[in-house]
Design a protein around this motif. Structure first.
Motif, short mmCIF file in Angstrom:
data_model
loop_
_atom_site.label_atom_id
_atom_site.label_comp_id
_atom_site.label_asym_id
_atom_site.label_seq_id
_atom_site.Cartn_x
_atom_site.Cartn_y
_atom_site.Cartn_z
N ASN A 42 7.23 19.55 17.30
CA ASN A 42 6.14 20.40 16.80
C ASN A 42 5.48 21.22 17.90
O ASN A 42 4.99 22.33 17.63
CB ASN A 42 5.09 19.53 16.11
CG ASN A 42 5.59 18.95 14.80
OD1 ASN A 42 6.70 19.27 14.36
ND2 ASN A 42 4.82 18.09 14.19
N ASP A 43 5.43 20.69 19.12
CA ASP A 43 4.79 21.42 20.22
C ASP A 43 5.78 22.20 21.08
O ASP A 43 5.43 23.22 21.66
CB ASP A 43 4.02 20.45 21.13
CG ASP A 43 2.83 19.82 20.43
OD1 ASP A 43 2.46 20.30 19.35
OD2 ASP A 43 2.29 18.83 20.97
N THR A 77 2.19 26.84 20.58
CA THR A 77 2.88 27.93 19.88
C THR A 77 2.23 29.28 20.19
O THR A 77 2.90 30.31 20.14
CB THR A 77 2.87 27.70 18.36
OG1 THR A 77 1.53 27.46 17.92
CG2 THR A 77 3.73 26.51 17.98
N ILE A 89 -4.07 29.06 13.45
CA ILE A 89 -3.78 27.90 14.30
C ILE A 89 -4.62 27.95 15.58
O ILE A 89 -5.21 26.95 15.99
CB ILE A 89 -2.28 27.84 14.64
CG1 ILE A 89 -1.47 27.47 13.39
CG2 ILE A 89 -2.02 26.82 15.74
CD1 ILE A 89 0.03 27.66 13.56
N LEU A 113 -0.66 23.85 26.56
CA LEU A 113 -0.65 22.55 25.89
C LEU A 113 -1.79 21.68 26.41
O LEU A 113 -2.53 21.07 25.63
CB LEU A 113 0.70 21.87 26.12
CG LEU A 113 0.84 20.41 25.63
CD1 LEU A 113 0.82 20.37 24.11
CD2 LEU A 113 2.12 19.79 26.17
N TYR A 136 -7.17 25.24 14.32
CA TYR A 136 -6.40 24.00 14.38
C TYR A 136 -5.95 23.65 15.79
O TYR A 136 -4.94 23.00 15.99
CB TYR A 136 -5.19 24.09 13.45
CG TYR A 136 -5.59 24.14 11.99
CD1 TYR A 136 -6.23 23.06 11.40
CD2 TYR A 136 -5.35 25.27 11.21
CE1 TYR A 136 -6.62 23.10 10.07
CE2 TYR A 136 -5.73 25.32 9.88
CZ TYR A 136 -6.37 24.22 9.31
OH TYR A 136 -6.75 24.26 7.99
N SER A 137 -6.72 24.11 16.77
CA SER A 137 -6.49 23.68 18.15
C SER A 137 -7.64 22.77 18.57
O SER A 137 -8.74 22.83 18.02
CB SER A 137 -6.41 24.90 19.08
OG SER A 137 -5.25 25.65 18.80
N GLU A 138 -7.38 21.92 19.57
CA GLU A 138 -8.40 21.00 20.04
C GLU A 138 -9.43 21.75 20.89
O GLU A 138 -9.32 22.95 21.13
CB GLU A 138 -7.74 19.89 20.88
CG GLU A 138 -6.69 19.09 20.11
CD GLU A 138 -5.90 18.18 21.02
OE1 GLU A 138 -6.29 18.03 22.19
OE2 GLU A 138 -4.89 17.62 20.55
N LEU A 196 -1.18 19.70 11.83
CA LEU A 196 -2.29 19.99 12.73
C LEU A 196 -3.63 19.67 12.09
O LEU A 196 -4.58 19.29 12.78
CB LEU A 196 -2.27 21.48 13.13
CG LEU A 196 -0.99 22.01 13.79
CD1 LEU A 196 -1.12 23.51 14.06
CD2 LEU A 196 -0.70 21.28 15.09
N HIS A 213 -2.98 25.16 20.74
CA HIS A 213 -1.63 24.77 20.37
C HIS A 213 -0.62 25.63 21.14
O HIS A 213 -0.77 26.86 21.21
CB HIS A 213 -1.39 24.91 18.86
CG HIS A 213 -0.23 24.10 18.41
ND1 HIS A 213 1.05 24.57 18.45
CD2 HIS A 213 -0.14 22.82 17.97
CE1 HIS A 213 1.87 23.63 18.02
NE2 HIS A 213 1.17 22.56 17.74
#
Length: 449
Positions: free
Chosen positions: A75-76, A237, A181, A230, A185-187, A402, A235
């Motif tokens: 996925n990463d 991507t 994303i 990362l 949907y990223s930290e 995610l 993310h």
């Protein structure tokens, strides 16, 4: 074949090859999905779970170590490669494709915006603040491989303009997915790592602008950029897409120079009295070296990488992603339904939200006279295409992975994605099957082969 026909064939050739690859990839994705679901719901379930959670490490002495379960490497890591190719496709479309002019780009852009805003809004309205509300981005996605794969089943009856529109729409939709994303949907962002990634990116972009065309250097620096993105919490991507945007589109030499050099080099191989010799002459070896150098120079790096990597992502990356992520459990804990409210709301948003969003926003664009329907199509065809846009499958599953850390919510989301994608695909196929006229001189059997 006339010169005009040759020109048209040359222009359409790359797109037609792209369409065939995506269509075949859709079939492979379906097979891998079935394998993953069978394994997850059979006696092989323990093996499947151990496989996707197998810890894989990359280590360089005591200096560097990166450990992740196989699922996250897919996925990463592999998905960063997939999004790199998506970025190449986006850049090509913006420069010379369906997004190159405002009027060309308006319809797929509007349709993609509608196909993201309306499904997300519908999901929020249906689901409210119940557990799983953070998955509002799931029904925004479109799986280009599956949607083009289903369209290919209709054979020659599908106008080329309709295929081009679907591909352009899906590419714009991917752009939207990248933004969603990155933004939602990223930290939390680790700015030190992000600054390092940014500095490396700027240095690489400047080197490319100055004429650097070394693929090995690009690969090494890209690997470091991926790693620091990362570690930053974004993310990775996003790194894939950003790197694609700095790949140069211009050739290093003009076609006239390439033609002159290749003719001169090939003249060295004209028939001579010694043509039966086992070994080549020195001047012929030098000519071959020249041909190799100029072969690389005449290629657009953007076009070359997209051409070389498209099959890799379609036939390896996405099938592996499906194997790792489509292992949906079709059973539930005692007292819990297999298909939950979350599943139903995602399915409704994919099927109904997509087709409404695409049709309404396309209609607005046409009423404002900023764009037109694809040649040879009508609103019934657009409705069928809108339903094919509701096939979220791999992209929706990616966003769901995610959005949810809870295994139960994730499983319900995946079930909703599968149901919604299946219903959207079947309905889209049926509408197009009965509204598109068969191509002249073909029968139904040949069309659907």
């Amino acid at each position: 074949m006339s010169a005009r026909q040759t020109t048209i064939s040359n222009l359409l050739g790359p797109f037609q090859r792209f369409f065939k690859v995506e269509a075949a990839s859709g079939i492979l994705l379906l097979i891998c999905t079935a394998i993953a679901m069978i394994m997850a719901n059979s006696s092989a379930s323990d093996f499947y779970a151990r496989a996707v959670n197998w810890e894989l490490s990359v280590q360089v002495g005591n200096v560097f170590k990166l450990s992740k379960p196989l699922l996250l490497w897919v996925n990463d890591g592999l998905m960063a490669i997939f999004f790199f190719v998506v970025g190449l496709e986006i850049k090509r479309e913006v420069l010379v494709g369906e997004l190159a002019s405002f009027r060309q780009a308006a319809l797929p852009i509007l349709a993609a915006i509608g196909g993201m805003v309306i499904p997300a809004s519908l999901f929020i309205a249906l689901h409210g603040n119940h557990p799983g509300a953070e998955g509002w981005g799931i029904p925004m996605a479109t799986d280009i491989a599956f949607s083009l794969g289903i369209l290919s089943l209709l054979g020659k009856r599908v106008p080329l303009a309709l295929k081009v529109f679907l591909a352009a729409f899906a590419i714009v939709d991917d752009m939207g997915a990248v933004v969603v994303i990155a933004a939602f949907y990223s930290e939390s962002v680790g700015w030190d790592n992000l600054l390092i990634a940014g500095a490396l990116f700027v240095m690489l972009a400047l080197a490319i602008r100055a004429g650097m065309r070394n693929g090995e250097v690009f690969l090494v620096v890209a690997g470091f950029i991926w790693y620091f993105v990362l570690k930053s919490g974004l993310h990775p991507t996003i790194a894939g897409v950003a790197l694609a945007f700095i790949v140069p589109a211009q050739r290093s030499i003009k076609l006239s120079v390439f033609n002159r050099v290749t003719r001169s080099s090939l003249n060295k191989f004209e028939a001579t009295d010694s043509e039966e010799n086992m070994l080549l002459r020195k001047d012929q070896l030098e000519a071959l070296d020249n041909l190799e150098v100029y072969y690389r120079k005449v290629h657009s790096p953007l076009q070359y990488l997209e051409h070389k990597m498209h099959g890799f992502t379609s036939y390896l990356v996405m099938p592996v992603f499906a194997l790792a992520n489509a292992g949906v459990l079709l059973s539930a804990a005692a007292g819990e339904p297999v298909i939950g409210t979350l599943s139903v709301n995602i399915a409704i948003a994919l099927v109904l939200g997509k087709v409404l969003g695409i049709l309404v926003f396309a209609w607005i664009g046409i009423k404002l006279k900023i764009t037109d329907l694809p040649a040879g199509t009508n609103w019934k065809h657009m409705a069928g295409l809108g339903l094919l846009g509701g096939i979220g499958f791999t992209m929706s599953m990616f966003i769901s992975s995610l959005a949810y850390q809870d295994a139960g919510l994730l499983n319900h989301a995946k079930i909703g994605i599968l149901i919604g994608s299946l219903v959207a695909g079947v309905l889209g196929y049926l509408i197009l099957r009965y509204t598109l006229k068969p191509a002249i001189g073909t029968d139904n059997t040949s069309e659907e082969a």
